[in-house]
Scaffold this motif. Structure first.
Motif, mmCIF file in Angstrom:
data_model
loop_
_atom_site.group_PDB
_atom_site.id
_atom_site.type_symbol
_atom_site.label_atom_id
_atom_site.label_comp_id
_atom_site.label_asym_id
_atom_site.label_seq_id
_atom_site.Cartn_x
_atom_site.Cartn_y
_atom_site.Cartn_z
ATOM 1 N N ASN A 1 0.799 -1.041 0.219
ATOM 2 C CA ASN A 1 -0.132 0.166 0.628
ATOM 3 C C ASN A 1 0.680 1.617 -0.308
ATOM 4 O O ASN A 1 1.971 0.860 0.148
ATOM 5 C CB ASN A 1 -0.786 -0.112 1.535
ATOM 6 C CG ASN A 1 -2.208 -1.004 0.949
ATOM 7 O OD1 ASN A 1 -2.218 -2.136 2.107
ATOM 8 N ND2 ASN A 1 -2.500 -0.645 0.927
ATOM 9 N N ALA A 2 0.376 2.471 -0.530
ATOM 10 C CA ALA A 2 0.834 3.653 -0.399
ATOM 11 C C ALA A 2 0.209 4.465 0.931
ATOM 12 O O ALA A 2 -0.841 3.089 1.823
ATOM 13 C CB ALA A 2 0.797 4.848 -1.074
ATOM 14 N N LEU A 3 0.669 5.545 1.668
ATOM 15 C CA LEU A 3 -0.047 6.076 2.652
ATOM 16 C C LEU A 3 -0.740 7.268 2.274
ATOM 17 O O LEU A 3 0.528 8.487 1.713
ATOM 18 C CB LEU A 3 0.957 6.346 3.768
ATOM 19 C CG LEU A 3 1.279 4.957 4.749
ATOM 20 C CD1 LEU A 3 2.100 5.140 5.342
ATOM 21 C CD2 LEU A 3 -0.125 4.647 5.332
ATOM 22 N N SER A 4 -1.849 7.962 2.621
ATOM 23 C CA SER A 4 -2.030 8.956 2.356
ATOM 24 C C SER A 4 -2.551 9.980 3.505
ATOM 25 O O SER A 4 -3.296 8.939 4.722
ATOM 26 C CB SER A 4 -3.024 9.386 0.767
ATOM 27 O OG SER A 4 -3.304 10.649 0.768
ATOM 28 N N ASP B 1 -4.195 5.787 10.679
ATOM 29 C CA ASP B 1 -6.073 5.315 10.949
ATOM 30 C C ASP B 1 -6.361 4.014 10.825
ATOM 31 O O ASP B 1 -6.838 3.357 10.999
ATOM 32 C CB ASP B 1 -7.163 6.390 10.961
ATOM 33 C CG ASP B 1 -6.691 7.569 11.566
ATOM 34 O OD1 ASP B 1 -5.044 6.927 12.290
ATOM 35 O OD2 ASP B 1 -6.782 8.366 11.853
ATOM 36 N N ASP B 2 -6.198 3.474 9.291
ATOM 37 C CA ASP B 2 -6.510 2.010 8.876
ATOM 38 C C ASP B 2 -5.797 0.972 9.302
ATOM 39 O O ASP B 2 -6.144 0.388 9.384
ATOM 40 C CB ASP B 2 -6.792 2.120 7.193
ATOM 41 C CG ASP B 2 -8.011 3.083 7.143
ATOM 42 O OD1 ASP B 2 -8.763 2.982 7.850
ATOM 43 O OD2 ASP B 2 -7.225 3.651 5.716
ATOM 44 N N LEU B 3 -4.462 1.061 10.256
ATOM 45 C CA LEU B 3 -3.757 -0.548 9.877
ATOM 46 C C LEU B 3 -3.254 0.336 11.781
ATOM 47 O O LEU B 3 -2.931 -0.572 12.081
ATOM 48 C CB LEU B 3 -2.400 0.098 9.946
ATOM 49 C CG LEU B 3 -1.946 0.389 8.506
ATOM 50 C CD1 LEU B 3 -0.463 0.418 7.844
ATOM 51 C CD2 LEU B 3 -2.682 -0.552 7.616
ATOM 52 N N GLY C 1 -3.192 11.712 8.329
ATOM 53 C CA GLY C 1 -4.567 10.290 8.469
ATOM 54 C C GLY C 1 -4.221 9.987 9.468
ATOM 55 O O GLY C 1 -4.638 7.832 9.531
ATOM 56 N N ALA C 2 -3.517 10.130 10.462
ATOM 57 C CA ALA C 2 -3.120 9.215 11.669
ATOM 58 C C ALA C 2 -3.334 9.860 13.696
ATOM 59 O O ALA C 2 -3.055 9.403 13.812
ATOM 60 C CB ALA C 2 -1.723 9.434 11.683
ATOM 61 N N GLN D 1 4.377 21.255 14.282
ATOM 62 C CA GLN D 1 3.241 21.580 15.158
ATOM 63 C C GLN D 1 2.604 19.724 16.061
ATOM 64 O O GLN D 1 1.808 20.058 16.892
ATOM 65 C CB GLN D 1 2.730 22.490 14.319
ATOM 66 C CG GLN D 1 3.369 23.975 14.078
ATOM 67 C CD GLN D 1 2.651 24.464 13.430
ATOM 68 O OE1 GLN D 1 1.582 24.140 12.314
ATOM 69 N NE2 GLN D 1 2.772 26.180 13.723
ATOM 70 N N PHE D 2 2.082 19.181 14.071
ATOM 71 C CA PHE D 2 1.593 17.743 14.822
ATOM 72 C C PHE D 2 2.556 17.380 15.602
ATOM 73 O O PHE D 2 1.685 16.508 16.541
ATOM 74 C CB PHE D 2 1.555 17.103 13.052
ATOM 75 C CG PHE D 2 0.587 15.715 13.213
ATOM 76 C CD1 PHE D 2 -0.508 16.144 12.851
ATOM 77 C CD2 PHE D 2 1.152 14.335 13.917
ATOM 78 C CE1 PHE D 2 -1.238 14.148 13.075
ATOM 79 C CE2 PHE D 2 0.571 13.647 14.176
ATOM 80 C CZ PHE D 2 -0.627 13.180 13.930
#
Length: 332
Positions: free
Chosen positions: A189-192, A232-234, A259-260, A290-291
């Motif tokens: 998979n890619a990550l996004s 988050d899907d993982l 997305g995490a 910042q995140f």
């Protein structure tokens, strides 16, 4: 409404008990199936946007997480130039399959000429893992597997994700030669920041490190495309686990972090190693700071974990950054 008549009180009780028994068995079977899927880290749902018929794909309403089949043989794959020893201090030599160094002038060429790629940084990863025997390694953007193979050789659990199928074929061949497949879970998979089909754009001279192009309409099994998922899907794979993460996803780091949010809440991330050279003087770099600082991470040079890096000098930070989980955010 369902109705039934009983000829006796005893008959009614038996019918009622039978219905209760059937209900309990049905729920038990459903829970077992769900648990089995969750233990493999992959959720499924018949209403997915993607079909389960895709290669290695189990799907949910949010994503299609692809578990790469480690039982297959790719040893004759055309992209494999040669398989050589990777030499990393403090662990035994391990086999790694590489591209033609003429088309992969960074990683494969360095391994062929020097025995390793980023050997010093791999050594720091191994040292951090040795501090906690329960900590696992998540290799995001594993490429041909220099980190994954080293950590697996150490005997630790690894999950390796990459968007480029050719990289995974080469990594799997290396793991099979070294008898290391039992230590590694591989995800194609890619990550996004959302689930989508993405295009893969080759970087001249860096054949293993494809860039991600969002918003594509290509079929997800097309040679130069794949399915992006979010961290988050993982999350179900790693909930409550201790993780050391290496993230090298070709300037897509901030999109992956967006997305995490649930991933960072429920997974015990102790360290995050990230390429910084692409973000040093960008607005995206500031967003990353910042995140992560808002979630208790402090940046260090990987080889000096005694002095935190300062935000005002972020354009002079080293090429790779180690984010360490602490009780406080980045020093202002």
């Amino acid at each position: 409404m369902f109705r039934f008549k009983c000829k006796s009180r005893k008959g009614c009780v038996l019918v009622l008990l039978t219905l209760i028994f059937v209900f309990i068995i049905n729920r038990f079977v459903r829970n077992i199936s769900r648990t089995d899927i969750m233990n493999h880290g992959i959720m499924s749902d018949s209403n997915s946007a993607y079909s389960k018929t895709l290669t290695g794909c189990w799907s949910s309403s949010r994503a299609c997480v692809r578990l790469f089949d480690t039982s297959k043989d790719y040893s004759n794959a055309s992209q494999i130039n040669v398989c050589v020893y990777q030499i990393v201090p403090t662990i035994k030599k391990a086999i790694i399959c590489i591209y033609d160094p003429k088309t992969d002038i960074y990683i494969s060429k360095s391994i062929l000429n020097n025995g390793n790629w980023e050997g010093a940084l791999i050594g720091e990863v191994l040292n951090l893992l040795r501090t906690d025997q329960h900590m696992e390694f998540l290799d995001l953007g594993c490429n041909i597997g220099v980190y994954t193979i080293s950590v697996a050789t150490l005997g630790r659990r690894v999950t390796a994700l990459d968007a480029n199928r050719k990289n995974l074929e080469m990594l799997l061949t290396s793991l099979q030669i070294g008898n290391l497949t039992r230590n590694v879970t591989m995800l194609w998979n890619a990550l996004s920041d959302k689930s989508e089909v993405v295009n893969l754009k080759e970087d001249a001279g860096n054949v293993g490190g494809m860039a991600i192009v969002s918003g594509q309409e290509l079929a997800p099994d097309f040679e130069n495309s794949t399915i992006a998922v979010t961290l988050d899907d993982l999350e179900v794979m790693f909930r409550k686990k201790k993780l050391l993460i290496k993230m090298d996803i070709e300037r897509y780091e901030m999109k992956a972090l967006l997305g995490a949010k649930r991933f960072f809440e429920y997974v015990n991330i102790r360290y995050l190693i990230m390429e910084w050279m692409h973000h040093a003087e960008t607005d995206t770099g500031l967003e990353i700071i910042q995140f992560l600082s808002a979630r208790g991470f402090v940046p260090y040079a990987p080889n000096d974990r005694t002095r935190p890096l300062q935000q005002e000098t972020r354009n002079k930070w080293p090429n790779d950054i180690l984010w360490k989980q602490t009780d406080s955010g980045i020093d202002k």
